[in-house]
Write an enzyme that holds these catalytic residues in place. Structure first.
Site: not given
Length: 749
Positions: A363, A470, A509, A608, A631-632, A642, A679
């Site tokens: 976070h 987000r 999102r 993803e 990223n995912d 990751r 993204c």
């Protein structure tokens, strides 16, 4: 040690205290301590070894070994029995030292005539500062009482070392917290900055280590523990809606009522320690155990005990979090870890953040990225090494921290910052220009956001819109579920800010929780692999109440204006259809209630998981747009977590297989006319960005600070020629195209 251990311990501690009070040089104090300890322990030898650097121990004082060996005998971490104690942080107690595992004979010390060996680590809050050793000619193992007595002496030595009681002319006796130190961690958020340390949890200093009146110290401990219990009970009463906090506070209450924890501190007091010193001795033991424990649950419980000890120390010493120190004008926040709510309270006044723990998906990292504040994670020892006000330089690009840097480092670092500032000025001149490559291709550059504080970057960065907003950050930074009314207000401000910036689009999102993003008020699920578990769209479809509330908030915030939203972590067409149906239901309800609905609504998905790339053409024809979540997707493609530093850097985005896979997605979307974007962190890295653009990804979304560098390189690159370079490297069978691309860019100039 002679009979009557408790009284003997108190006598020894009293003599040590008197030694500390004397006006003497650091070496003289160390010499007297070795003499007093050897005499009290009934041993022929007592030696003190301290670290001169992070890998080398130095003999700094001795009673019984050859005096000429002092400051001459050195050993590496793990070398000999002394090095073994330092590395393991554990006691070595043997009757026959030459036969013990790892023994190494140091001829210059004259230790060959001594058989027995007892070595204990000199530790403070989990950090090993050196080793304290006693030896005898007689072959014998030291008793548990003798081991305990030596541990108490070691603890006093650690505290006095921290307080600067042994400063001398050698490296091993240099003052703590004064030397330049470089710490290596991981990149949480890129960027470079300098400033001065601001400790989130100021260090508690214990100055009165030894006490003459055990009964009074026991009473002080009793009163402090009772005050601690009351405060924990009060915190529990105020945390009824916070499941995770409840679990932590229940652990606090368990420890606060632990008879074993209390008994050990009472024993320490009976042997001569003050109440504060007894608490810190237990805290150091917990910190030492923490480094040996692999199980995450046990580590968390030891963290709870560590935090509880800090609270108890603050009660006993009266040293609250508010030390009276003023936050510097250029604060770099230093903490073991920090929650998103606490970090947001500091806000943009922070120049940088350095955490002893943390992860790239934590976070705190999410908020730091949203605030564009350089962040270094996993910087071991930073909380024990740094002091409030220390000069500090943070290199988020490399994951490096320079604490109290010397002039050479300062000069080099400031040169780097100046070069980056010059580059930003150059980027400002192209802010309003489109990103058109040398071969005439137009690349659209969007920014990622998650906080209202991000929105000024819509104009300042040159972004063409928000490619990813987000929405989970509004949930993560609260201790309870936000209301629909609160969400409507937030989303409305985002839409209005985008309008004010030139009617720029925003893609919202929907809630992406689970895995590493667990809501503070959401009961954690016990999953062996959360990244592959119950998260994102899976949570939304299984528990549709929150999804429906969020969709209604988005619809109402639009006030009839166009609305674009996408669903995270969709793995198959059926999940998207079910989520899309929820949008239709929400629209129908809003119409029925007489509310204005968006004049146009576009619904897309993040790609993803590799599975979605192989969905039928019908899916690509039905979905209104696709955004690759780099990223995912990258971690699942390479099966490389990751969050795991051992493997996440092992695989290159410019690996031929990954680029080929991305190109296949481009081709599928092109065949069905489906708008496609990319993204993720790689979109904001200039070399990766031009390669993504070269294979057909002409819409990229990144952090605002990356738009300038990416645009600048795109405008200087012939993407068609770069694509040929990528294809040639692929045909040659190279694993990654990075080398070929870098050669091309150097040739291109």
């Amino acid at each position: 040690m002679p009979d009557g251990t408790e009284s003997e311990s108190r006598k020894l501690l009293g003599r040590l205290r008197d030694t500390m009070a004397e006006d003497a040089a650091g070496q003289a104090r160390l010499d007297k301590i070795t003499h007093l300890t050897a005499d009290s322990m009934g041993s022929e030898v007592c030696s003190i070894y301290l670290f001169r650097d992070e890998d080398t121990l130095e003999l700094c004082a001795t009673e019984g070994l050859k005096k000429e060996a002092v400051h001459q005998t050195r050993m590496r971490m793990g070398e000999g029995l002394v090095g073994r104690v330092a590395r393991s942080g554990k006691v070595v107690n043997t009757a026959d030292a030459p036969s013990a595992k790892g023994f190494r004979y140091m001829p210059e010390t004259g230790e060959e005539i001594y058989s027995s060996f007892l070595g204990v680590p000199i530790q403070r809050l989990g950090e090993t500062l050196g080793v304290l050793v006693v030896q005898t000619k007689q072959k014998r193992e030291f008793t548990s009482d003798e081991v305990y007595a030596l541990e108490v002496v070691a603890m006093v030595l650690a505290e006095m070392t921290e307080l600067g009681a042994f400063v001398g002319d050698t490296a091993a006796l240099s003052a703590r917290h004064t030397q330049p130190t470089m710490l290596r961690g991981g990149t949480g958020q890129e960027g470079t900055t300098e400033g001065h340390v601001w400790l989130h949890e100021p260090r508690v200093m214990v100055t009165n280590l030894v006490a003459d009146d055990p009964e009074r110290e026991l009473q002080r401990l009793d009163a402090a523990i009772e005050q601690l219990r009351v405060s924990v009970d009060e915190m529990l009463a105020g945390a009824v809606e916070d499941a995770e906090q409840l679990e932590v506070l229940e652990a606090y209450r368990m420890f606060a009522n632990s008879k074993g924890w209390r008994r050990r501190m009472e024993e320490d007091i009976s042997r001569g320690l003050s109440a504060e010193a007894a608490v810190e001795k237990e805290q150091s033991a917990a910190r030492a155990r923490m480094s040996q424990v692999a199980d995450n649950y046990l580590r968390e419980r030891l963290h709870d005990l560590d935090d509880l000890s800090n609270r108890l120390l603050r009660i006993l010493t009266g040293q609250g979090k508010d030390t009276g120190a003023s936050m510097p004008a250029d604060p770099i926040l230093v903490a073991r870890n920090i929650g998103p709510g606490e970090l947001l309270e500091y806000g943009r006044q922070l120049r940088g953040i350095v955490l002893e723990e943390g992860s790239v998906g934590s976070h705190a990292a999410v908020v730091a990225r949203a605030l564009a504040i350089p962040l270094v994670i996993n910087a071991t020892r930073i909380t024990t090494e740094a002091l409030n006000g220390d000069h500090i330089m943070v290199d988020g690009d490399q994951g490096l921290v320079h604490l109290r840097p010397d002039d050479t480092v300062v000069t080099a670092f400031r040169d780097k910052i100046a070069m980056q500032a010059e580059a930003q000025e150059r980027y400002a001149s192209i802010r309003q220009k489109p990103a058109i490559s040398q071969c005439g291709k137009r690349i659209s550059l969007y920014m990622n956001a998650g906080l209202l504080a991000d929105l000024p970057s819509l104009e300042n960065s040159g972004a063409e819109g928000v490619g990813l907003f987000r929405t989970e950050l509004q949930f993560l930074v609260r201790n309870k579920m936000p209301s629909r009314t609160e969400l409507v207000a937030v989303y409305k401000r985002v839409i209005e800010a985008a309008e004010a910036a030139g009617d720029k689009p925003v893609i919202f999102r929907t809630l992406d929780i689970g895995s590493d993003k667990v809501l503070p008020y959401m009961k954690p699920t016990d999953e062996p692999n959360p990244a592959l578990g119950w998260r994102a769209i899976r949570v939304g479809l299984d528990r549709p109440g929150v999804m429906r509330m969020q969709l209604q908030a988005l619809l109402r915030a639009s006030e009839g204006r166009p609305l674009t939203l996408m669903f995270p972590f969709v793995a198959q067409w059926e999940e998207f259809r079910a989520a899309r149906a929820e949008v239709d239901k929400a629209m129908a309800i809003e119409r029925k209630l007489g509310h204005v609905v968006p004049e146009k609504i576009s619904v897309g998905t993040m790609l993803e998981t590799p599975s979605l790339a192989y969905a039928s053409n019908k899916f690509f024809e039905e979905v209104e747009f696709v955004s690759i979540g780099g990223n995912d997707l990258k971690q699942f493609f390479f099966a490389a977590d990751r969050e795991n530093e051992r493997v996440r850097r092992r695989y290159d985005t410019l690996n031929v297989s990954f680029l080929t896979f991305l190109e296949q997605i481009v081709q599928r979307c092109s065949a069905t006319g489906t708008p496609l974007s990319f993204c993720g962190e790689d979109a904001g890295r200039p070399i990766e960005a031009i390669c993504l653009a070269a294979i057909g990804l002409h819409r990229l979304s990144m952090r605002p600070a990356s738009i300038g560098p990416v645009k600048s390189l795109i405008m200087r690159t012939d993407l068609d020629a770069l694509y040929d370079v990528i294809c040639d490297a692929r045909e040659r069978g190279e694993q990654s195209v990075r080398g070929a691309v870098m050669d091309f860019m150097r040739w291109q100039g």
